[in-house]
Design a protein around this motif. Sequence first.
Motif, PDB file in Angstrom:
ATOM      1  N   UNK A 133       0.841  -1.200   0.000  1.00 47.53           N
ATOM      2  CA  UNK A 133       0.000   0.000   0.000  1.00 47.53           C
ATOM      3  C   UNK A 133       0.872   1.244   0.000  1.00 47.53           C
ATOM      4  N   UNK A 134       0.577   2.186  -0.885  1.00 48.60           N
ATOM      5  CA  UNK A 134       1.339   3.424  -0.946  1.00 48.60           C
ATOM      6  C   UNK A 134       0.936   4.337   0.207  1.00 48.60           C
ATOM      7  N   UNK A 135       1.900   4.671   1.057  1.00 46.15           N
ATOM      8  CA  UNK A 135       1.687   5.617   2.147  1.00 46.15           C
ATOM      9  C   UNK A 135       2.179   6.966   1.666  1.00 46.15           C
ATOM     10  N   UNK A 136       1.255   7.900   1.492  1.00 48.58           N
ATOM     11  CA  UNK A 136       1.608   9.191   0.924  1.00 48.58           C
ATOM     12  C   UNK A 136       2.510   9.989   1.865  1.00 48.58           C
ATOM     13  N   UNK A 137       3.278  10.878   1.270  1.00 44.47           N
ATOM     14  CA  UNK A 137       4.106  11.780   2.059  1.00 44.47           C
ATOM     15  C   UNK A 137       3.217  12.583   2.999  1.00 44.47           C
ATOM     16  N   UNK A 138       3.633  12.711   4.246  1.00 44.18           N
ATOM     17  CA  UNK A 138       2.788  13.425   5.195  1.00 44.18           C
ATOM     18  C   UNK A 138       3.508  13.764   6.473  1.00 44.18           C
ATOM     19  N   UNK A 139       2.807  14.504   7.320  1.00 46.64           N
ATOM     20  CA  UNK A 139       3.350  14.968   8.593  1.00 46.64           C
ATOM     21  C   UNK A 139       2.512  14.414   9.727  1.00 46.64           C
ATOM     22  N   UNK A 140       3.183  13.971  10.787  1.00 44.98           N
ATOM     23  CA  UNK A 140       2.507  13.449  11.962  1.00 44.98           C
ATOM     24  C   UNK A 140       2.935  14.255  13.182  1.00 44.98           C
ATOM     25  N   UNK A 141       1.959  14.689  13.972  1.00 48.31           N
ATOM     26  CA  UNK A 141       2.238  15.353  15.240  1.00 48.31           C
ATOM     27  C   UNK A 141       1.866  14.390  16.360  1.00 48.31           C
ATOM     28  N   UNK A 142       2.849  13.834  17.038  1.00 43.82           N
ATOM     29  CA  UNK A 142       2.602  12.811  18.040  1.00 43.82           C
ATOM     30  C   UNK A 142       2.262  13.419  19.392  1.00 43.82           C
ATOM     31  N   UNK A 143       1.385  12.740  20.119  1.00 45.59           N
ATOM     32  CA  UNK A 143       1.084  13.166  21.475  1.00 45.59           C
ATOM     33  C   UNK A 143       2.308  12.944  22.358  1.00 45.59           C
ATOM     34  N   UNK A 144       2.307  13.642  23.492  1.00 42.57           N
ATOM     35  CA  UNK A 144       3.408  13.481  24.429  1.00 42.57           C
ATOM     36  C   UNK A 144       3.455  12.044  24.938  1.00 42.57           C
TER      37      UNK A 144
END
Length: 878
Positions: A752-763
Motif C-alpha cells: 500500500x502506498x503511504x503518501x508523504x505526510x506529517x505526523x504530530x505525536x502526542x506526548x
Amino acid sequence: MSQGYQNRITHLPRKKSKVAQAIISSLLIAPLLVNAAEEIAEEEVEVMTVTAQKRVQNIMKVPVTVDSVSEETIKQSGSVMLDDIDKFIPGFDFSGGDVTQAGVTMRGVSSPNISVGGDPSTATFFDGVYMPRAAQNVLFSDMQRVEVLKGPQGTLFGKNAAMGVVNMIPNAPEDDTYGFIKGTFGSDSMQRIEGMFNFAISDSVYVRMNGLSNKQDGYIKNVAQSPLNSKNSGDGGEKGHQAARVAVKWDISSRTNVQLSYDWDKLDQAPGAAIGLSPYAENPTDPFANTFANDVVNGGESRDMTATTFKLNHEFNDQWSMMFISSFREWETSNRIDEDGTAEVSRYLDTDNHEDSNIFYNELQVNYNSADFNYVGGITYSKEEVHQTTFINTTTDTAARLVSGQLNDQLSAGVRQEFAGAIGVNPDDVPQETVDFLLSQYGLPLEHMWDPEQWAATLNVMGAAGDIMDYLAYIGVVPPGTPLTADIVSLTGDATYDIVAQQMGIAEIFGPSYANQMWSENFINNGEFISYGIYSDFDFQLSDKWNVFFGLRYSEDEKDFSWQVSETQFAQVRPGVSNILFPAREQLWQSKTWNKTTGRLGAGYIINDDHMIFASVATGYKAGGFDSLNSPHSESDGSIIIDPNTGEIVDVAFAPEESVNYEFGYKGIVFEDIITTFSLYHNVLDDRQVSINSKPPGQSQALPTIVNQDMTIDGFELSMNWQMTDTLSTGFVTEVRQIDSSTEAFYNDSGTLIEEGTEANDSNTSYTLMLDWEPDISTGYAVVHVDYVFRENARGLEIGNDEWVNDIPHYFDDTKLLNARISWLNDDETIEIGLWGKNLLDNRYTGFPGGRTKDILGTGYTSVNKGMETGIDIKYSF
C-alpha cells in the motif's frame, strides 16, 4: 558496618560538601549513586574523570546531559547487556532481542541495523573503540560502568553520533591481587557463571582476566514438525552467550603506561521466535500460549567475535598529556529466522543474514589541563571491511504457491477479456466482483497448483486441457476423448505441469515431485568504509561561577559498496528456472564520499553551592550510506537504472542524518536532601534514515528499505534521589517527549502506498521508580533493591501499519515491570547470596509485528516478552 560495605549503598552524608554532591548528581542518575558515595567520602574531591568527554574535568563543565550506570548497579539489577540497564536512564532504550541486530533508541530515534551499508544514529564505544552494528551488543563481563551521553556528540565522537553516545568502560588491571567467582541460577534452567582475577606480575605489570557464560532454555516450546527438518530450531528465548577478556597493563614510568587487551565473544542460540497470528499458525489468536511452531531450517543466531586493543597514555608534564589507541575487531554472524510464523511447508519463508566484517580503529588525542583552561584535540582514522549475504529462503512448495498467484492474474485477465467481448464492453469496465464470481464457478481462483482439482479446473479454463489430453491419448496414457479431471492430474504426476510449462515457456511451473526442496535467492553485499576526523574542544573557566565551552570537528566518510543477487540454486535441479522473488543481478559497485563540520557551544553557571544551570547547542552527523537490499538494479527486470540526463547509473545512496540540539539543564540539591538533575531539549533531525519493510510494485516480497524522515523532538528529562534515612533511599527518573515528523512517500509491507505526510505525536511519558534499603540484621549485611518500570505505549502513532496490526493482543498496552533483589553478605564480605525476581507482576506484551509475508502468504507474526523470572546468585570474593 564496615567502610567497604557502606560505600555499596546510596548513602550521602549531609556533613560533606554540597558542592561535591551537586557535581556527583550531574553525572549519576537517582539510584545509581554508588560511585558518588565513594567520591564524597573523600571530602576534598570536587572533580571526576568523565571519560565520555575524553578528558579529566570538573563534571559541572560538561555541557550535555550525561548519565552513568555503575558497576554496583549492574550487579544489583542482574544486568548483563545494554537492554537490562536502559530503564535507569531517561531517554535511552536498547532493543536486544536479536544480539546481532540490536539497536539503540535515543530520545525516540532508533537505528536500523540490518544493513551493512548504513550506520546507527547513536554511536557505541567499548573501551574507547567504536563498535559498528552487529558488534555493539556485548556481555557486561567485569564492566566498570556504562556512560550515556544524550544529544548530538559530533565534536568529540564524529560520525554516527547524531543522537548520542553509549560508552561502555571495562575495568582495567590494577596493582593488587583479588578476584571473584559467581553463579546465577534461575527460571528456565538459567546458568550464568562469571569470574574475575586481577594480579600483579611485578611492581609495574598487572593482569586482569575475566569471563562470563550465560545459558538459558527457552520460555516458549517450539512444536514444529516439518519434512524439512530432522529437529526444530529451538525454543523461543533460548540463550547461549559467552565472553572473556584478558588485559595487561605496564606502568613504564610514573608518566607513561601501555595496555594490551584481547576480547573474545561467542554467541550460539535459538533464533528469535516468530509467534504466528494467522489461521495457519499453531495458536492463531493467542500469542501467549506456551507453544508455537517455527519450521525454519537450521535456524539460529550466532556470532564469533574477537578484538585486540592497544592503548598508550603519556604525560609530558603537569599540563600536557596524550593518548593513543589502536584496535582491530572482527566478527562473523549468522541470524536465520522464521518469517511466516507457521510450520506449513507451502507457506515457508526464512531470512538468513550472514556477516563477515572487521574494523581497524585508531585515535591520537592530546590534552591540556590547567586551572582556567582545558583543551582536548585529536585525529581519528577507521577502516571497515564488510561482507554480508542475505539469504531469502523458501521452499519449492511455497514457490509453487507464488506461481499459482501469477497464474490467477492471467486467469482473471483472460476471463475479464472473454466476458467483455461476449457482452460488448471495454474490459476495464468489468467489475472485479464479476470476474471473481465467474472464476468461482470453476472452483477458482487457484489456491495452489498442486491441488489436482484446482489444477484441472485451471487447465480447462485456460483452454489447455484439450491439447494435454490429446497428447496423453497419443502416448497411450488415456483413451481418446477422455476429459481432463483431477484423477488424470493425480495419475500423470508431473506430466500436465511439464506440458504447460513447455507450451507457455514458464519453467517455474513444475509438478509435485519437486516438493520439500529449498529455494534460495541471495543478496550479496561488499563494502569498504574509510573514515577520518580531526577535532578540537576548548573549555574556559571565566570566573568562579561561569565557564564556557566550544569545539569543532571535521569528519569525512568514504564508502565503496556493491550489490549482487545470485540465481536460485534450484535452477540446477530444474534447468531454466529463474528467480521468482527478486531478479538475479550481476555485481555492481557505487562509491560516495560525505563530509561534515560539526560543533558545540555551551556555558555553565554555578548559582551557589547547591545549584547550577547550563545551556548548550550542539550539532551531530551520521554518515550517508547504501541500502543493502535496494540497489541501482531496482527495475523489476533487474536492469540497471540510467539517468537520462547524465547517462550515468542512478545514485541510490541515502543522505546523511544531520541534527542540531538546544538544551537547558539544572543540577543541584533540592530541600537539602533530594539530588536532582533535569534537562529541557529541542532537537531538529533532518533526513533520519528509517528502516521499514516495503513491498513496492513489481517486487514479490517485502524487504527492509530505508526511507528518509525529518523530525522535531521536544523533551523533558528528570532524575531525583531522596536519601530518606542512612539506610533507605528512593529514586525517580522520568521523561516526557513529543515528536513531530514528516515522512517521504513509501510502500508498506503489503504494497500500500503511504503518501508523504506529517505526523504530530502526542506526548509520551515513561518513568522508573527505585528503592534501595539496608535493613538492620544481626549477622552480616543485607541490601534490598526494587525498581518499577512504566513505559507509555506510543505504537498507535506508527506510520504505515496495516489494519491487521490493530488486532494483535496487548500490542498497544503500556509496559509495567516490577523487579527486585535482596542479598546478604557475611561480615568480611567474601560471601554474598542474592535472591532476585524480574517481571514479578508476570505482565505479558507483544512485540513489533512481522508482516513481511502477510501479503503474499497470509502469515503475519509477532514476538512476546518473558513472564516472571526468579532465581538465586552466589558469589565468593577473594
